[in-house]
Design a protein around this motif. Structure first.
Motif, mmCIF file in Angstrom:
data_model
loop_
_atom_site.group_PDB
_atom_site.id
_atom_site.type_symbol
_atom_site.label_atom_id
_atom_site.label_comp_id
_atom_site.label_asym_id
_atom_site.label_seq_id
_atom_site.Cartn_x
_atom_site.Cartn_y
_atom_site.Cartn_z
ATOM 1 N N TYR A 22 0.829 -1.215 0.000
ATOM 2 C CA TYR A 22 0.000 0.000 0.000
ATOM 3 C C TYR A 22 0.858 1.258 0.000
ATOM 4 O O TYR A 22 0.400 2.357 0.289
ATOM 5 N N GLU A 23 2.120 1.107 -0.364
ATOM 6 C CA GLU A 23 3.082 2.206 -0.271
ATOM 7 C C GLU A 23 2.940 3.242 -1.389
ATOM 8 O O GLU A 23 2.677 2.920 -2.539
ATOM 9 N N GLY A 24 3.108 4.506 -0.995
ATOM 10 C CA GLY A 24 3.247 5.610 -1.944
ATOM 11 C C GLY A 24 4.616 6.218 -1.679
ATOM 12 O O GLY A 24 5.626 5.660 -2.090
ATOM 13 N N LEU A 58 -7.936 7.049 -5.791
ATOM 14 C CA LEU A 58 -6.528 6.638 -5.874
ATOM 15 C C LEU A 58 -5.928 7.035 -7.223
ATOM 16 O O LEU A 58 -4.832 7.613 -7.291
ATOM 17 N N ASN A 110 5.252 0.917 -5.684
ATOM 18 C CA ASN A 110 4.148 1.879 -5.566
ATOM 19 C C ASN A 110 2.795 1.252 -5.919
ATOM 20 O O ASN A 110 2.648 0.586 -6.934
ATOM 21 N N VAL A 111 1.810 1.495 -5.074
ATOM 22 C CA VAL A 111 0.492 0.864 -5.214
ATOM 23 C C VAL A 111 -0.278 1.337 -6.450
ATOM 24 O O VAL A 111 -1.197 0.650 -6.907
ATOM 25 N N THR A 135 0.252 14.808 -0.996
ATOM 26 C CA THR A 135 -1.088 15.374 -1.108
ATOM 27 C C THR A 135 -1.377 16.243 0.108
ATOM 28 O O THR A 135 -1.178 15.821 1.246
ATOM 29 N N ASP A 142 -5.711 10.903 -7.287
ATOM 30 C CA ASP A 142 -4.658 11.392 -6.388
ATOM 31 C C ASP A 142 -3.302 11.205 -7.050
ATOM 32 O O ASP A 142 -2.460 12.108 -7.052
ATOM 33 N N HIS A 199 0.146 5.370 0.470
ATOM 34 C CA HIS A 199 -0.200 6.233 -0.672
ATOM 35 C C HIS A 199 -1.429 7.071 -0.297
ATOM 36 O O HIS A 199 -2.400 6.538 0.253
ATOM 37 N N GLY A 200 -1.376 8.353 -0.631
ATOM 38 C CA GLY A 200 -2.508 9.235 -0.339
ATOM 39 C C GLY A 200 -3.812 8.709 -0.922
ATOM 40 O O GLY A 200 -4.893 8.873 -0.347
ATOM 41 N N GLY A 201 -3.733 8.052 -2.066
ATOM 42 C CA GLY A 201 -4.921 7.512 -2.715
ATOM 43 C C GLY A 201 -5.487 6.301 -1.976
ATOM 44 O O GLY A 201 -6.693 6.039 -2.041
ATOM 45 N N VAL A 202 -4.634 5.559 -1.288
ATOM 46 C CA VAL A 202 -5.116 4.439 -0.473
ATOM 47 C C VAL A 202 -5.839 4.984 0.761
ATOM 48 O O VAL A 202 -6.886 4.457 1.156
ATOM 49 N N ALA A 217 -7.462 7.657 0.750
ATOM 50 C CA ALA A 217 -8.747 8.084 0.178
ATOM 51 C C ALA A 217 -9.687 6.896 0.010
ATOM 52 O O ALA A 217 -10.885 6.991 0.301
ATOM 53 N N LEU A 218 -9.154 5.766 -0.437
ATOM 54 C CA LEU A 218 -9.962 4.547 -0.604
ATOM 55 C C LEU A 218 -10.542 4.094 0.740
ATOM 56 O O LEU A 218 -11.737 3.786 0.852
ATOM 57 N N GLY A 235 -13.378 4.836 -4.140
ATOM 58 C CA GLY A 235 -12.056 5.013 -3.543
ATOM 59 C C GLY A 235 -10.933 4.702 -4.519
ATOM 60 O O GLY A 235 -9.838 5.262 -4.416
ATOM 61 N N ASP A 282 -13.138 6.756 1.832
ATOM 62 C CA ASP A 282 -14.347 6.694 1.003
ATOM 63 C C ASP A 282 -15.207 5.522 1.447
ATOM 64 O O ASP A 282 -16.419 5.653 1.610
#
Lengths: 203, 203
Positions: free
Chosen positions: A112-114, B126, B79-80, B145, B129, A120-123, A125-126, B122, A129
């Motif tokens: 789940y790394e960014g 991702l 990276n995810v 972010t 983002d 990751h910021g998007g994870v 968010a997931l 979500g 959400d």
């Protein structure tokens, strides 16, 4: 809509697919972190291809969707956030409070790394959400995200996290929810606000 | 910071892990959609455990992070969203425009499902983002972010999608970007606006 799944069949499938999916989650992590010899990597690849051949011997042409069981259960096994059969899902184990709140404790590793060492910021968010949306779901009446606003107030390190959401206000057709991600030190790392819409039943 | 990876080694590892990861992506999908006999599922599970054992024979204790190569390349394999070795990543193949824009065409199947037949809200977050953030990245200077606002204006069906982002304004320390997801009919399904922060270099 699919036919309801026999409740005994559902229990049997869960006993078969839950440990399988857990193994695939572990595999995803190892593919990222492995430093094995080339021969081992190639042999692992062959085994995975064989496994795919077996699982692919008979497949549904459709995504899993949402299915009901004969005892009134709802199966969301394919869902990317909570799905028992979806190896991408951590999975989130959502606990609903009597006050309409929702919470989940989750541990996120390398997949789940960014930014290095961070989620990751998007994870984030997931997760938010899904958990905010969970406050808006009603049995048989899924809620769709209308808007979602995220504020990243501190870095979210990989590891143990808590995700929470509460209903701020609601009407028949929509729920406004707020939530946050908290790290093991009690630091809130991401805050979220969302509007979730329940479509009117088709008449 | 890790030692730079020898550029030839990086190319070799890519030739080894890229097809392996693609097989694991296929496996994730099959675990959701399989209707194989119990015996086939159990045998597949055994093979996956064997593959995990081989890949796990030597592993890094750390997530992949971001590594550099001796020829100046940057590896974001874990990276995810975009990671070559991350089977969760579709992966997004981000194309940068000369005007600072970023775009990716992506096909999302059953593993990215939320509402039946549709991409999880979500996952849309991702993708957005990441692509909005991509407009803000500078070599060796990742952007984090700050805030992200998403408006879900139409359902996003599973299948082919285009994700785009543009810089709206920027300063030395931050970029404000906007973006959207567009379906094959040209319908914009999700709109996003984000503020991305570049932390000051530590002196």
């Amino acid at each position: 809509m699919n036919q309801p799944v026999d409740a005994d069949d559902a229990r049997h499938l869960e006993s078969l697919y839950s440990p399988l999916t857990q193994s695939v989650r572990n595999l995803i992590d190892l593919v990222i972190r492995s430093e094995a010899d080339d021969d081992n990597v190639k042999q692992a690849h062959d085994l995975i291809e064989q496994a795919a051949h077996l699982l692919g011997s008979q497949v549904s042409s459709e995504p899993f969707g949402v299915r009901t069981t004969t005892d009134g259960g709802i199966l969301t096994w394919g869902n990317v956030a909570i799905g028992m059969r979806n190896a991408i899902a951590p999975p989130l184990q959502v606990v609903h409070g009597q006050d309409g709140s929702a919470a989940a404790d989750v541990t996120l590793g390398a997949p789940y790394e960014g930014p290095p060492g961070h989620v990751h910021g998007g994870v984030c968010a997931l997760l938010l959400d899904h958990i905010l949306g969970a406050t808006a779901h009603r049995p048989g009446k899924p809620a769709f995200t209308g808007t979602l606003t995220l504020r990243y107030v501190a870095p979210t390190r990989l590891g143990d996290l808590r995700v929470n959401a509460w209903v701020e206000s609601e009407s028949e057709s929509k729920t406004i929810a707020v939530g946050q991600i908290t790290d093991p030190d009690g630091v809130v790392t991401v805050q979220a606000e969302g509007i979730f819409i329940r479509p009117k039943a088709k008449s």
